[in-house]
Design a protein around this motif. Structure first.
Motif, mmCIF file in Angstrom:
data_model
loop_
_atom_site.group_PDB
_atom_site.id
_atom_site.type_symbol
_atom_site.label_atom_id
_atom_site.label_comp_id
_atom_site.label_asym_id
_atom_site.label_seq_id
_atom_site.Cartn_x
_atom_site.Cartn_y
_atom_site.Cartn_z
ATOM 1 N N ASP A 1 32.223 -16.433 -38.226
ATOM 2 C CA ASP A 1 31.040 -16.894 -38.947
ATOM 3 C C ASP A 1 29.799 -16.155 -38.463
ATOM 4 N N ALA A 2 28.735 -16.265 -39.259
ATOM 5 C CA ALA A 2 27.475 -15.587 -38.950
ATOM 6 C C ALA A 2 26.932 -16.057 -37.604
ATOM 7 N N ARG A 3 27.159 -17.315 -37.298
ATOM 8 C CA ARG A 3 26.701 -17.889 -36.050
ATOM 9 C C ARG A 3 27.231 -17.064 -34.866
ATOM 10 N N LYS A 4 28.520 -16.797 -34.864
ATOM 11 C CA LYS A 4 29.140 -16.031 -33.775
ATOM 12 C C LYS A 4 28.639 -14.594 -33.741
ATOM 13 N N VAL A 5 28.508 -13.993 -34.910
ATOM 14 C CA VAL A 5 28.076 -12.596 -34.990
ATOM 15 C C VAL A 5 26.655 -12.446 -34.457
ATOM 16 N N LEU A 6 25.753 -13.302 -34.907
ATOM 17 C CA LEU A 6 24.355 -13.200 -34.486
ATOM 18 C C LEU A 6 24.195 -13.537 -33.014
ATOM 19 N N GLN A 7 24.945 -14.521 -32.565
ATOM 20 C CA GLN A 7 24.882 -14.884 -31.147
ATOM 21 C C GLN A 7 25.391 -13.715 -30.305
ATOM 22 N N ALA A 8 26.456 -13.068 -30.777
ATOM 23 C CA ALA A 8 27.020 -11.925 -30.053
ATOM 24 C C ALA A 8 26.034 -10.763 -29.998
ATOM 25 N N LEU A 9 25.369 -10.493 -31.105
ATOM 26 C CA LEU A 9 24.450 -9.348 -31.180
ATOM 27 C C LEU A 9 23.080 -9.647 -30.577
ATOM 28 N N GLY A 10 22.893 -10.869 -30.154
ATOM 29 C CA GLY A 10 21.640 -11.247 -29.506
ATOM 30 C C GLY A 10 21.491 -10.636 -28.126
ATOM 31 N N ASP A 11 22.592 -10.225 -27.540
ATOM 32 C CA ASP A 11 22.569 -9.637 -26.199
ATOM 33 C C ASP A 11 22.485 -8.106 -26.251
ATOM 34 N N ALA A 12 21.592 -7.558 -25.451
ATOM 35 C CA ALA A 12 21.314 -6.107 -25.464
ATOM 36 C C ALA A 12 22.541 -5.266 -25.111
ATOM 37 N N THR A 13 23.298 -5.697 -24.103
ATOM 38 C CA THR A 13 24.481 -4.944 -23.684
ATOM 39 C C THR A 13 25.518 -4.906 -24.803
ATOM 40 N N ARG A 14 25.755 -6.063 -25.412
ATOM 41 C CA ARG A 14 26.753 -6.120 -26.488
ATOM 42 C C ARG A 14 26.318 -5.303 -27.692
ATOM 43 N N ARG A 15 25.024 -5.321 -28.010
ATOM 44 C CA ARG A 15 24.500 -4.524 -29.105
ATOM 45 C C ARG A 15 24.760 -3.048 -28.812
ATOM 46 N N ASP A 16 24.492 -2.652 -27.592
ATOM 47 C CA ASP A 16 24.709 -1.266 -27.191
ATOM 48 C C ASP A 16 26.183 -0.884 -27.274
ATOM 49 N N MET A 17 27.041 -1.789 -26.871
ATOM 50 C CA MET A 17 28.480 -1.536 -26.941
ATOM 51 C C MET A 17 28.909 -1.280 -28.380
ATOM 52 N N VAL A 18 28.452 -2.123 -29.282
ATOM 53 C CA VAL A 18 28.784 -1.970 -30.702
ATOM 54 C C VAL A 18 28.301 -0.622 -31.207
ATOM 55 N N GLU A 19 27.078 -0.267 -30.859
ATOM 56 C CA GLU A 19 26.520 1.019 -31.304
ATOM 57 C C GLU A 19 27.351 2.188 -30.787
ATOM 58 N N ARG A 20 27.776 2.102 -29.536
ATOM 59 C CA ARG A 20 28.573 3.192 -28.969
ATOM 60 C C ARG A 20 29.947 3.274 -29.612
ATOM 61 N N LEU A 21 30.487 2.117 -29.969
ATOM 62 C CA LEU A 21 31.826 2.105 -30.571
ATOM 63 C C LEU A 21 31.839 2.605 -32.016
ATOM 64 N N THR A 22 30.672 2.702 -32.645
ATOM 65 C CA THR A 22 30.654 3.277 -33.997
ATOM 66 C C THR A 22 30.863 4.785 -33.894
ATOM 67 N N ASP A 23 30.468 5.370 -32.767
ATOM 68 C CA ASP A 23 30.622 6.813 -32.563
ATOM 69 C C ASP A 23 32.056 7.192 -32.209
ATOM 70 N N THR A 24 32.647 6.366 -31.356
ATOM 71 C CA THR A 24 34.009 6.684 -30.916
ATOM 72 C C THR A 24 34.689 5.487 -30.281
ATOM 73 N N ALA A 25 35.994 5.378 -30.508
ATOM 74 C CA ALA A 25 36.785 4.324 -29.865
ATOM 75 C C ALA A 25 36.969 4.711 -28.406
ATOM 76 N N MET A 26 37.100 3.719 -27.521
ATOM 77 C CA MET A 26 37.296 4.038 -26.101
ATOM 78 C C MET A 26 37.913 2.875 -25.339
ATOM 79 N N SER A 27 38.338 3.196 -24.138
ATOM 80 C CA SER A 27 38.948 2.184 -23.276
ATOM 81 C C SER A 27 37.887 1.251 -22.706
#
Lengths: 103, 103
Positions: free
Chosen positions: A3-29
């Motif tokens: 749900d949107a609740r989980k997505v927005l709560q997840a993206l509220g954190d700077a580290t997690r936002r950065d992780m998502v951004e990096r994973l759009t460029d390339t998959a990694m361990s």
DNA sequence: TCCATATTCAAGTTTAAACTTCACTATATT
DNA sequence: AATATAGTGAAGTTTAAACTTGAATATGGA
């Protein structure tokens, strides 16, 4: 599930936002994902779990390494949320316009 | 001014998300906005400041009452963020497809 | 003018989220 | 078989965000 609740709560954190951004460029361990941050692997794993539960990241464990990649499902949910908001919002503005026209 | 960072951080909180959703239906005063929540007016005012700084809410004080309404600028920024992610993501998938085609 | 209403401010407290430690499992390498 | 690598789990600590208290300010109404 995602749900949107989980997505927005997840993206509220700077580290997690950065992780998502990096994973759009390339998959990694998990280790590669953790590398740029000044925190333990455990902490990164915790962030990863939140992103996965929100449907923003997909992971697959092959052997002893877990490969992490973007899951667009989370973004779909986010888009749906904003679209729903916009439609109520625009319907409201239209109704307001009609009232003003009647004068 | 209104970057995705601020918007996502603002929408990470359940109360603020609810406030935004309610403001799409109708504009209202700070007191009216506060009514459903089990917290002080001060706390609501603090949430409001964060939403305003993120460009999600617009307010105007007329006399002693401040009227709060949705500001679509914040949603625009959010949409731009997801669109940017999607485009890098899709470009990457295309490139991956090309590599596979070469076999 | 006097009192109620609507909101705001500064400063402190509480709580939940982020993070750590340390031990453990499973897979790979020599 | 022994050791290193990659990640996970449980339980505790730290910190930043949410929230409160107790004012003050400004406007509107009787």
């Amino acid at each position: 599930m995602t749900d949107a609740r989980k997505v927005l709560q997840a993206l509220g954190d700077a580290t997690r936002r950065d992780m998502v951004e990096r994973l759009t460029d390339t998959a990694m361990s998990v280790s590669a994902l953790a590398a740029p941050y000044d925190m333990t692997l455990t902490a990164v794993g915790q962030h990863l779990a939140i992103l996965e539960a929100a449907g923003l990241v997909k992971t697959e464990k092959i052997g002893r390494v877990r490969s992490c990649s973007l899951n667009s499902a989370g973004l779909d949910v986010l888009d749906a949320w904003t679209r729903a908001l916009r439609s109520t919002w625009e319907r409201r503005l239209d109704a307001l316009g009609d009232v003003l026209d009647e004068k």
